[in-house]
Design a protein around this motif. Structure first.
Motif, PDB file in Angstrom:
ATOM      1  N   GLY A 328      -9.972  87.235  73.705  1.00  0.00           N
ATOM      2  CA  GLY A 328     -10.825  87.574  72.537  1.00  0.00           C
ATOM      3  C   GLY A 328     -10.189  86.841  71.273  1.00  0.00           C
ATOM      4  O   GLY A 328     -10.668  86.317  70.362  1.00  0.00           O
ATOM      5  N   ALA A 686     -13.425  91.024  76.878  1.00  0.00           N
ATOM      6  CA  ALA A 686     -13.066  89.968  76.007  1.00  0.00           C
ATOM      7  C   ALA A 686     -14.465  89.578  75.229  1.00  0.00           C
ATOM      8  O   ALA A 686     -14.394  89.292  74.161  1.00  0.00           O
ATOM      9  N   HIS A 687     -15.536  89.639  75.818  1.00  0.00           N
ATOM     10  CA  HIS A 687     -16.773  89.171  75.343  1.00  0.00           C
ATOM     11  C   HIS A 687     -17.000  90.237  74.268  1.00  0.00           C
ATOM     12  O   HIS A 687     -17.581  89.630  73.050  1.00  0.00           O
ATOM     13  N   GLU A 688     -16.896  91.425  74.147  1.00  0.00           N
ATOM     14  CA  GLU A 688     -17.094  92.263  73.239  1.00  0.00           C
ATOM     15  C   GLU A 688     -16.104  92.017  72.169  1.00  0.00           C
ATOM     16  O   GLU A 688     -16.557  91.973  70.759  1.00  0.00           O
ATOM     17  N   VAL A 689     -14.935  91.589  72.251  1.00  0.00           N
ATOM     18  CA  VAL A 689     -13.859  91.462  71.156  1.00  0.00           C
ATOM     19  C   VAL A 689     -14.350  90.135  70.411  1.00  0.00           C
ATOM     20  O   VAL A 689     -14.047  89.945  69.419  1.00  0.00           O
ATOM     21  N   VAL A 690     -14.862  89.095  71.304  1.00  0.00           N
ATOM     22  CA  VAL A 690     -15.230  87.909  70.800  1.00  0.00           C
ATOM     23  C   VAL A 690     -16.248  88.154  69.682  1.00  0.00           C
ATOM     24  O   VAL A 690     -16.344  87.685  68.573  1.00  0.00           O
ATOM     25  N   CYS A 715     -11.267  96.576  66.797  1.00  0.00           N
ATOM     26  CA  CYS A 715     -10.780  95.634  67.965  1.00  0.00           C
ATOM     27  C   CYS A 715      -9.857  96.628  68.878  1.00  0.00           C
ATOM     28  O   CYS A 715     -10.143  96.376  70.144  1.00  0.00           O
TER      29      CYS A 715
END
Length: 720
Positions: A328, A686-690, A715
């Motif tokens: 991310g 990782a999608h949520e972090v991005v 984050c």
């Protein structure tokens, strides 16, 4: 130049360096970022000032008082001369006591003495690390959130472990009620205790193993959090000092990790011995004391299960955390915004650094803890089976049963000596840190060979087979050679100084696709040498053990494989120290980058970080190789345990039977299915972090100009 990968660096012209020395504690002129300065509410007052006579600069510095201050003071107040004196007296005193007590008590004294030696070694290592300068206010403003994020993750993990462990312990007790009885005659061995009591014992061992592993993991995290800032601070003075602090910070948790593991197994054995072992002249009617000393290892399997249970959570949870945060942070920061790795403007940077700690440090510590515990218990069961099969007397049978404990107790001592040889160096940041680390490993390995010879000579010889001890010694040497080959092979495949990594770098010049293709191909080809080494080691050790003439050959061969596995793990403390070196160096590089230190400091931490990536890969190869060998002996121990409980012979697994073949297919499928689940979890997180990092950059453009501070906590909370 942008930092495009771990170990890369950027020039000082990429981001303006703010020379904020207002804190008064930037001893070497390191810059400071006003965005990372502490708020007035967390400022330091005159009561927090102290003189540190051990600080290399001899200057006054500030120190924030943490809740862990008492632990720091305990470690730093221990005199090095006193530690050496106590360690020497401990060893000499133990050797003087042993000739006057029974063999099992003599061995237990030696094992506990080695564990106490490990405690003294951790005090020495802790003192050498914690007495060092803990950095500037800007550095502490970065390191404190890393520590707090790691503590928060462990709190979530341990809460989840407790929620699952309690009902699982109950299920263990229930599952023992379905254990089959020997219908052909009277009950023998542990079966005499009855299914209910055996289930309770297994559940207690499960809880004990899980607790010991959890304690080990938390201590590993705490020490790494205390070490990373000291490595970053030492980088302002010299490369040699930073290297030593980084390695000793990892060695602290490694020594303590294996010490806790061995203490746990030994203490559980001692408790079981006191409760269930019959005395020589005491009646056994209407009591629990009905077992022989060689039958006690059968009661320890719960300990290994508990350690494996915690390792599963820590490896899987920590791995998902570190990779999701890393992906991310890099996708948005480096790819979309073209800012360096570990840049303070990236909202996911702290989460990335926390992930390095919980994934590579805590997860690997739990993994090695589980591997050593399972290997000790499995080898003790095989030793007991071999002793019973060959009709050994209690004196020699006890030696075979306790052999695994003595070997790993030796590991604490020889690895500590190897760690001590990694000292200060006059090398510059252009030097290869792996040279120093390999020097210590070779010393520990040489001492292990000598120690292994003495231990096998004393414990594995029998009057009827006097040459068996030397053949078992050769089994141990085979395991050590296998470990050394795996270490060198992994270093060759992952070190930037050699062809495989250079080929990946060259492929990067033609695009992302060729980079991925070449990288995957290198990873797949890297399995060749370790697999062949393990295969040769298993075959050689099995036939060496079978040729000793003890028993009918099969169990002696299995025990020979167990001895080879012990040889392979005879430097587990040192290998784990090298592993923990990696995340500490990685965190130190992040702290240096985020606190805007000069280029010379980043040169030091980047070189340590690059070596740390190699040491982490070495440990993974070492762990997988030792686990491959341990699988063989653990399956042999399972077959022996099944035969003991059921009274039915179990010596062959016929793969031609359709049920067995289907079981193998399902087992292979489970590996890929759970791997897919883990990768999917990384992708979702990782999608949520991005999305979160993109949102912060979009809603607050001042982040890119240093006028606003990113919301790091958001984050960290997302990934946790």
């Amino acid at each position: 130049m942008l930092r495009g990968s771990k170990g890369g660096r950027m020039s000082s012209s990429t981001i303006p360096v703010h020379n904020n020395n207002g804190g008064g504690d930037d001893l070497e002129g390191g810059g400071g970022n006003p965005l990372l300065a502490r708020s007035p509410s967390s400022g330091l007052n005159a009561m927090d000032m102290e003189m540190d006579p051990l600080h290399p600069s001899g200057k006054q510095r500030k120190r924030k008082k943490h809740s862990t201050a008492s632990i720091v003071n305990m470690a730093t107040s221990s005199s090095l001369d006193s530690i050496r004196l106590y360690g020497t007296l401990l060893v000499v005193g133990s050797l003087c006591i042993c000739p006057f007590v029974k063999i099992q008590w003599a061995i237990l004294v030696l094992v506990y003495a080695s564990c106490l030696f490990g405690c003294f070694a951790t005090l020495w290592l802790g003192r050498s690390v914690l007495q060092c300068d803990d950095g500037t206010a800007e550095m502490r403003a970065v390191s404190d959130p890393i520590r707090e994020g790691a503590e928060g993750f462990l709190h979530v993990q341990y809460t989840a472990i407790a929620k699952f462990a309690i009902p699982l312990a109950g299920m263990i007790v229930i599952s023992y009620q379905f254990r089959p009885h020997n219908m052909e005659g009277e009950l023998t061995g542990p079966a005499i205790l009855g299914n209910t009591l055996l289930g309770i014992v297994a559940a207690m061992g499960f809880a004990f193993g899980a607790i010991c592993s959890a304690i080990s993991g938390y201590i590993s995290m705490w020490v790494a959090a205390q070490s990373n800032i000291r490595v970053a601070s030492a980088g302002r003075r010299s490369y040699g000092e930073a290297l030593v602090i980084c390695f000793r910070g990892g060695a602290f948790s490694a020594v303590l990790n294996l010490t806790l593991c061995i203490v746990g197994v030994t203490t559980l054995y001692l408790i079981m011995y006191m409760l269930f072992c019959k005395g020589e002249n005491s009646p056994t009617e209407n009591t629990w004391q009905v077992l022989n000393a060689t039958e006690i290892p059968m009661l320890l399997v719960g300990y290994g299960f508990g350690a494996s249970f915690v390792a599963l959570f820590m490896q899987l949870g920590g791995g998902i955390y570190t990779k999701a945060a890393d992906v991310g942070a890099d996708l948005v920061g480096k790819v979309e915004q073209s800012i360096p790795e570990d840049d303070p403007r990236n909202p996911a940077t702290i989460a990335d650094l926390v992930g390095d700690m919980v994934g590579d440090c805590v997860g690997s510590s739990a993994d090695v803890f589980e591997s050593v515990a399972a290997e000790i218990i499995g080898a003790m069961i095989l030793g007991s089976t071999l002793a019973n099969e060959s009709g050994m007397d209690s004196y020699h049978a006890t030696k075979f049963v306790f052999f695994p404990l003595v070997v790993h107790a030796m590991d604490i001592i020889v690895s500590s000596i190897g760690i001590a040889f990694v000292g200060r160096t006059r090398d510059t940041a252009d030097s290869d840190p792996m040279k120093q680390l390999q020097k210590g490993y070779r010393i520990a390995l040489a001492l292990s060979v000598a120690g292994f010879f003495l231990i096998t000579h004393q414990l594995l010889g029998t009057p009827d087979n006097p040459s068996a001890s030397f053949q078992f010694f050769l089994c141990g040497v085979v395991g050590m050679a296998c470990a050394y080959i795996i270490v060198l092979s992994t270093q060759y495949q992952t070190d930037y100084a050699y062809g495989p990594v250079q080929s990946i770098a060259e492929a990067s010049t033609t695009g992302h696709g060729t980079n991925i293709i070449v990288g995957v191909s290198v990873g797949m080809k890297a399995t060749l040498v370790p697999t062949i080494a393990v295969a040769i080691a298993v075959l050689t050790a099995y036939h060496l053990g079978a040729s000793t003439g003890i028993g009918d050959g099969r169990n002696a061969g299995l025990f020979g494989t167990a001895v080879a596995t012990m040889g392979m793990l005879s430097n587990a403390v040192y290998i784990l120290s090298m592993n923990n070196f990696g995340p500490i160096a990685d965190n130190a590089g992040g702290i240096t980058e985020m606190s805007m230190q000069p280029e010379s400091v980043r040169d030091v931490t980047d070189r340590l970080d690059a070596a740390g990536n190699v040491t982490k890969a070495v440990t993974k190869g070492y762990s997988i190789g030792s686990a491959s060998m341990a699988c063989f002996l653990l399956f042999g121990a399972f077959m022996d345990e099944f035969s003991e409980y059921s009274g039915l012979p179990f010596e062959v697994v016929d793969i031609a039977k359709p049920e067995v073949l289907v079981g193998g297919l399902l087992g292979s499928m489970i590996i890929f299915y759970f791997t897919g689940l883990a990768i999917a979890a990384v992708g979702r997180t990782a999608h949520e972090v991005v999305l979160e990092v993109r949102r912060q950059f979009k809603e607050n453009p001042d982040i890119m100009t240093y006028k606003a501070k990113p919301d790091y906590e958001r984050c960290v909370a997302l990934v946790t």
